[in-house]
Every structure is written in structure tokens, then in C-alpha cells.
Scaffold this motif. Structure first.
Motif, PDB file in Angstrom:
ATOM      1  N   UNK A   1       0.175  56.827  -8.460  1.00 21.90           N
ATOM      2  CA  UNK A   1       0.594  57.874  -9.399  1.00 21.90           C
ATOM      3  C   UNK A   1       0.447  59.269  -8.812  1.00 21.90           C
ATOM      4  N   UNK A   2      -0.498  59.452  -7.884  1.00 23.21           N
ATOM      5  CA  UNK A   2      -0.803  60.807  -7.427  1.00 23.21           C
ATOM      6  C   UNK A   2      -0.312  61.141  -6.019  1.00 23.21           C
ATOM      7  N   UNK A   3      -0.389  60.224  -5.092  1.00 19.11           N
ATOM      8  CA  UNK A   3       0.007  60.540  -3.714  1.00 19.11           C
ATOM      9  C   UNK A   3       1.469  60.971  -3.573  1.00 19.11           C
ATOM     10  N   UNK A   4       2.418  60.350  -4.290  1.00 17.04           N
ATOM     11  CA  UNK A   4       3.811  60.799  -4.159  1.00 17.04           C
ATOM     12  C   UNK A   4       4.045  62.242  -4.606  1.00 17.04           C
ATOM     13  N   UNK A   5       3.117  62.805  -5.376  1.00 18.65           N
ATOM     14  CA  UNK A   5       3.256  64.193  -5.833  1.00 18.65           C
ATOM     15  C   UNK A   5       2.962  65.195  -4.721  1.00 18.65           C
ATOM     16  N   UNK A   6       2.259  64.764  -3.685  1.00 20.20           N
ATOM     17  CA  UNK A   6       1.873  65.630  -2.559  1.00 20.20           C
ATOM     18  C   UNK A   6       1.216  66.928  -3.037  1.00 20.20           C
ATOM     19  N   UNK A   7       0.158  66.802  -3.849  1.00 18.60           N
ATOM     20  CA  UNK A   7      -0.521  68.025  -4.299  1.00 18.60           C
ATOM     21  C   UNK A   7      -1.269  68.681  -3.145  1.00 18.60           C
ATOM     22  N   UNK A   8      -1.571  69.960  -3.291  1.00 18.93           N
ATOM     23  CA  UNK A   8      -2.355  70.661  -2.270  1.00 18.93           C
ATOM     24  C   UNK A   8      -3.754  70.067  -2.192  1.00 18.93           C
ATOM     25  N   UNK A   9      -4.303  69.661  -3.341  1.00 17.26           N
ATOM     26  CA  UNK A   9      -5.605  69.006  -3.388  1.00 17.26           C
ATOM     27  C   UNK A   9      -5.510  67.827  -4.335  1.00 17.26           C
ATOM     28  N   UNK A  10      -6.065  66.708  -3.915  1.00 20.34           N
ATOM     29  CA  UNK A  10      -6.092  65.515  -4.748  1.00 20.34           C
ATOM     30  C   UNK A  10      -7.524  65.035  -4.849  1.00 20.34           C
ATOM     31  N   UNK A  11      -8.011  64.941  -6.074  1.00 22.09           N
ATOM     32  CA  UNK A  11      -9.324  64.358  -6.331  1.00 22.09           C
ATOM     33  C   UNK A  11      -9.058  63.026  -7.001  1.00 22.09           C
ATOM     34  N   UNK A  12      -9.431  61.946  -6.333  1.00 24.77           N
ATOM     35  CA  UNK A  12      -9.165  60.598  -6.823  1.00 24.77           C
ATOM     36  C   UNK A  12     -10.471  59.949  -7.246  1.00 24.77           C
ATOM     37  N   UNK A  13     -10.502  59.450  -8.474  1.00 23.41           N
ATOM     38  CA  UNK A  13     -11.692  58.814  -9.013  1.00 23.41           C
ATOM     39  C   UNK A  13     -11.343  57.366  -9.344  1.00 23.41           C
TER      40      UNK A  13
ATOM     41  N   UNK B   1       3.017  52.345  -1.339  1.00 25.77           N
ATOM     42  CA  UNK B   1       3.883  52.606  -0.181  1.00 25.77           C
ATOM     43  C   UNK B   1       5.336  52.772  -0.602  1.00 25.77           C
ATOM     44  N   UNK B   2       5.792  51.956  -1.540  1.00 23.62           N
ATOM     45  CA  UNK B   2       7.175  52.067  -2.016  1.00 23.62           C
ATOM     46  C   UNK B   2       7.403  53.405  -2.721  1.00 23.62           C
ATOM     47  N   UNK B   3       6.441  53.841  -3.522  1.00 21.04           N
ATOM     48  CA  UNK B   3       6.587  55.116  -4.224  1.00 21.04           C
ATOM     49  C   UNK B   3       6.465  56.313  -3.293  1.00 21.04           C
ATOM     50  N   UNK B   4       5.694  56.171  -2.217  1.00 18.43           N
ATOM     51  CA  UNK B   4       5.641  57.247  -1.217  1.00 18.43           C
ATOM     52  C   UNK B   4       6.974  57.370  -0.492  1.00 18.43           C
ATOM     53  N   UNK B   5       7.621  56.231  -0.249  1.00 20.66           N
ATOM     54  CA  UNK B   5       8.915  56.235   0.444  1.00 20.66           C
ATOM     55  C   UNK B   5      10.037  56.751  -0.446  1.00 20.66           C
ATOM     56  N   UNK B   6       9.976  56.441  -1.735  1.00 20.24           N
ATOM     57  CA  UNK B   6      11.028  56.850  -2.667  1.00 20.24           C
ATOM     58  C   UNK B   6      10.411  57.182  -4.021  1.00 20.24           C
ATOM     59  N   UNK B   7       9.810  58.379  -4.154  1.00 17.56           N
ATOM     60  CA  UNK B   7       9.182  58.748  -5.422  1.00 17.56           C
ATOM     61  C   UNK B   7      10.214  58.814  -6.542  1.00 17.56           C
ATOM     62  N   UNK B   8       9.807  58.427  -7.742  1.00 12.29           N
ATOM     63  CA  UNK B   8      10.721  58.513  -8.869  1.00 12.29           C
ATOM     64  C   UNK B   8      10.140  57.904 -10.113  1.00 12.29           C
ATOM     65  N   UNK B   9      10.884  58.013 -11.183  1.00 18.56           N
ATOM     66  CA  UNK B   9      10.473  57.479 -12.475  1.00 18.56           C
ATOM     67  C   UNK B   9      10.099  58.602 -13.422  1.00 18.56           C
ATOM     68  N   UNK B  10      10.109  58.325 -14.715  1.00 18.50           N
ATOM     69  CA  UNK B  10       9.854  59.366 -15.718  1.00 18.50           C
ATOM     70  C   UNK B  10       8.477  60.019 -15.587  1.00 18.50           C
ATOM     71  N   UNK B  11       7.446  59.224 -15.314  1.00 18.75           N
ATOM     72  CA  UNK B  11       6.108  59.798 -15.190  1.00 18.75           C
ATOM     73  C   UNK B  11       6.035  60.711 -13.977  1.00 18.75           C
TER      74      UNK B  11
ATOM     75  N   UNK C   1       8.503  62.310 -12.564  1.00 18.47           N
ATOM     76  CA  UNK C   1       9.319  63.505 -12.819  1.00 18.47           C
ATOM     77  C   UNK C   1       8.567  64.520 -13.686  1.00 18.47           C
ATOM     78  N   UNK C   2       7.915  64.055 -14.760  1.00 14.13           N
ATOM     79  CA  UNK C   2       7.163  64.978 -15.623  1.00 14.13           C
ATOM     80  C   UNK C   2       5.977  65.588 -14.880  1.00 14.13           C
ATOM     81  N   UNK C   3       5.270  64.775 -14.107  1.00 14.97           N
ATOM     82  CA  UNK C   3       4.125  65.290 -13.352  1.00 14.97           C
ATOM     83  C   UNK C   3       4.589  66.290 -12.302  1.00 14.97           C
TER      84      UNK C   3
END
Length: 112
Positions: A74-86, A40-50, A52-54
Motif C-alpha cells: 500500500x505504501x511503497x508504490x507511493x514513493x513518499x519522501x519518508x515512509x514509516x512502516x509498522x 512487486x506487481x504494484x511497484x511495477x504498475x501502481x494503480x487502483x482506487x486506494x 489514486x486517492x493516497x
């Protein structure tokens, strides 16, 4: 020989049973709520080196495969068009499910 030494080292580093028995919670489990708060914190304020690179590597309309997704920090803050989570544990669901294709158990032994 190396395997025996490694086994002995691991056993010597173990938490003594007397301490484990008096622990208020099992130290070998993940606390889902702690991971959820981080997500939730990363969704509210995405950031960090990983992040940024992603973000730089993810093209518009791109997809993300998050292996060991947990709660999706790691993945939700990126807001990809499709997310496959395993993730091997259904106790660590990635929210919100409407954004995600979930593969809870892809192992040959799995039955889900």
C-alpha cells in the motif's frame, strides 16, 4: 449474553479439526511470498482506487505512516519522501529497508 452468542457462532463456523489436520499448510498464517509478489506487481504498475486517492493526498516531499505494513504494497508504490512502516510481524518485512524506518514492536509488552 451477546458475547456468549458471538462465541458460539464463532465456534460453529470453525474449520473442523479433521480438515485442519489434513491441510498441507496452516490456514491461519500469511504466506509472505504471496504478499511480496503483490508488492512487486504494484511497484511495477501502481494503480487502483486506494492508490489514486493516497497519491492525490500525498504532497511533494510528504511522509506516509503505514500501520500493518506487511510487505509495503500500500505504501511503497507511493514513493513518499519518508515512509514509516509498522508491522507486528518481523516475518513481513517491508523492502527495501533503505527507504523505511521500521518500528517492529511499539507495544508496551514488546521487548524489541
Amino acid at each position: 449474553m451477546k458475547a456468549e452468542r458471538w462465541r458460539a457462532d464463532l465456534e460453529s463456523w470453525a474449520i473442523p479439526e479433521t480438515i485442519l489436520a489434513s491441510a498441507p499448510a496452516n490456514p491461519w498464517t500469511h504466506q509472505v511470498e504471496r504478499f511480496r509478489r503483490r508488492t512487486e506487481a504494484l511497484l511495477a504498475a501502481p494503480g487502483g482506487p486506494t492508490y489514486e486517492r493516497a497519491r492525490e493526498a500525498l504532497p511533494p516531499g510528504g511522509s506516509v505512516l503505514d500501520v500493518g505494513a506487511g510487505t509495503g504494497a500500500a505504501s511503497l508504490p507511493l514513493h513518499p519522501a519518508e515512509l514509516i512502516a509498522v508491522d507486528e510481524s518481523a516475518a513481513m518485512p517491508v523492502p527495501p529497508r533503505s527507504l523505511v524506518t521500521m518500528w517492529w514492536d511499539t507495544s508496551p509488552q514488546g521487548g524489541k
